[in-house]
Enzyme design. Structure first.
Site, PDB file in Angstrom:
ATOM      1  N   ASP A  67       8.248  16.611 -60.352  1.00 37.16           N
ATOM      2  CA  ASP A  67       9.441  17.108 -61.041  1.00 37.16           C
ATOM      3  C   ASP A  67       9.603  16.499 -62.428  1.00 37.16           C
ATOM      4  O   ASP A  67       8.902  15.564 -62.795  1.00 37.16           O
ATOM      5  CB  ASP A  67      10.703  16.860 -60.194  1.00 37.16           C
ATOM      6  N   ASN A 134      20.323  11.147 -50.163  1.00 34.77           N
ATOM      7  CA  ASN A 134      20.832  12.352 -49.484  1.00 34.77           C
ATOM      8  C   ASN A 134      19.699  13.130 -48.800  1.00 34.77           C
ATOM      9  O   ASN A 134      19.904  14.241 -48.341  1.00 34.77           O
ATOM     10  CB  ASN A 134      21.563  13.254 -50.488  1.00 34.77           C
ATOM     11  N   HIS A 136      16.893  14.161 -50.307  1.00 31.78           N
ATOM     12  CA  HIS A 136      16.123  15.066 -51.168  1.00 31.78           C
ATOM     13  C   HIS A 136      14.680  14.609 -51.296  1.00 31.78           C
ATOM     14  O   HIS A 136      14.372  13.430 -51.223  1.00 31.78           O
ATOM     15  CB  HIS A 136      16.791  15.284 -52.538  1.00 31.78           C
ATOM     16  N   GLU A 141      17.591  19.399 -53.404  1.00 32.42           N
ATOM     17  CA  GLU A 141      18.821  18.779 -52.905  1.00 32.42           C
ATOM     18  C   GLU A 141      19.284  19.513 -51.644  1.00 32.42           C
ATOM     19  O   GLU A 141      18.920  20.684 -51.449  1.00 32.42           O
ATOM     20  CB  GLU A 141      19.919  18.877 -53.981  1.00 32.42           C
TER      21      GLU A 141
HETATM   22  C1  F6R Z   1      10.976  11.494 -58.125  1.00 32.58           C
HETATM   23  C2  F6R Z   1      11.613  12.304 -57.120  1.00 32.58           C
HETATM   24  C3  F6R Z   1      12.732  11.826 -56.283  1.00 32.58           C
HETATM   25  C4  F6R Z   1      12.625  10.360 -55.878  1.00 32.58           C
HETATM   26  C5  F6R Z   1      13.859   9.930 -55.070  1.00 32.58           C
HETATM   27  C6  F6R Z   1      13.822   8.458 -54.743  1.00 32.58           C
HETATM   28  O1  F6R Z   1       9.901  12.186 -58.756  1.00 32.58           O
HETATM   29  O2  F6R Z   1      11.226  13.420 -56.988  1.00 32.58           O
HETATM   30  O3  F6R Z   1      12.813  12.630 -55.134  1.00 32.58           O
HETATM   31  O4  F6R Z   1      11.470  10.171 -55.126  1.00 32.58           O
HETATM   32  O5  F6R Z   1      15.013  10.219 -55.782  1.00 32.58           O
HETATM   33  O6  F6R Z   1      13.965   7.723 -55.912  1.00 32.58           O
HETATM   34  P1  F6R Z   1      13.858   6.135 -55.900  1.00 32.58           P
HETATM   35  O7  F6R Z   1      12.446   5.812 -55.562  1.00 32.58           O
HETATM   36  O8  F6R Z   1      14.221   5.721 -57.300  1.00 32.58           O
HETATM   37  O9  F6R Z   1      14.812   5.648 -54.866  1.00 32.58           O
END
Ligand code: F6R
Length: 262
Positions: A67, A134, A136, A141
């Protein structure tokens, strides 16, 4: 969905690096899927260490990231493009890397272009995922329905809040992103999901309930044929407590039953 609980964050990063090392040994021209966020930083450090030590060669490999914020300039310090160059791409010899283009004028056209690029590369061999509080994955989401291919999405408020720690007070934080869809993720041949830190204990527990919660996007991974989840003990805290209690209950039930029978 396999589950491996290791003691520390560093253990999780080393185990994930082993998976990447094995993948590149078996198929040097692998198509790698990569993620950003705090979780994979230790893995990227470990991959760079192994590359510096001559134990890893990325020269035939290429990668696709999950992403990117939208809109955002590639050189913005908070862009995922910048993050990946800083933590990995500028330090290894990867042949080619791609992310959704946060600078594209037409977000929808960019999503379609990205899907075609992934498909032309033959799909993703090994995908790395983190998980949001959450549930995701990527920026899929919690919702009633989920996109198949790459999609232009609005971030959940909880995700914007969680990522606000990376933005200065004077910086505008994007509230939209371009993300691979759930269908795209499910098409990856092999997936590893890293869950670390106490802050993720609650969502890890929900993920491992014997249910598919449709409002937890990561639950779709339970239907994937080759997904391994690596957790450190902090993230597995609630799972460990629950399973130990269950074990005690079972032992008690057996003792009562054999006692009654005896
Ligand atoms: C990042 C992504 C997100 C993260 C998630 C966890 O490319 O797609 O889904 O993997 O938000 O983020 P952290 O590792 O910062 O807790």
């Amino acid at each position: 969905m396999r589950r491996i609980i290791l003691d520390t964050y560093e253990d999780v990063c080393r185990a994930a690096a082993d998976v990447y090392t094995e993948q590149l040994k078996e198929k040097p021209n692998s198509v790698l899927g990569l993620a950003t966020g705090s979780t994979p930083i230790g893995l990227y450090d470990e991959l760079v260490r192994r590359y510096d030590a001559g134990a890893l060669d990325f020269s035939k490999a290429r990668s696709f990231n999950l992403d990117e914020y939208y809109p955002i300039k590639k050189d913005h310090p908070q862009s995922y493009n910048y993050f990946m160059r800083k933590h990995l791409f500028d330090k290894i010899n990867i042949s080619k890397y791609s992310l959704p283009n946060g600078e594209a004028a037409d977000a929808e056209a960019e999503c379609l272009r990205y899907d075609v690029e992934i498909s032309d590369a033959g799909g993703i061999d090994l995908m790395l995922l983190g998980i949001g509080h959450n549930g995701h994955i990527g920026f899929n989401e919690p919702a009633v329905s989920y996109p198949m291919g790459t999609t232009h999405v609005e971030l959940a408020k909880s995700s914007v809040d969680a990522n606000s720690r990376f933005f200065g007070l004077d910086e505008t934080q994007p509230t939209e992103a371009l993300t691979m869809g759930i269908g795209e993720i499910m098409r990856c041949k092999k997936i590893i999901l890293l869950i670390t830190g106490e802050g993720k204990a609650e969502i890890a527990m929900k993920l491992f309930e014997r249910k598919i919660h449709t409002d937890i996007p990561a639950c779709f991974l339970k239907l994937h044929p080759d997904t391994t989840v690596f957790l450190d003990r902090a993230a597995a805290r609630d799972i460990i407590v629950f399973e130990e209690a269950l074990k005690r209950e079972r032992i008690k039930a057996v003792q009562e039953w054999t006692g009654l029978r005896g």
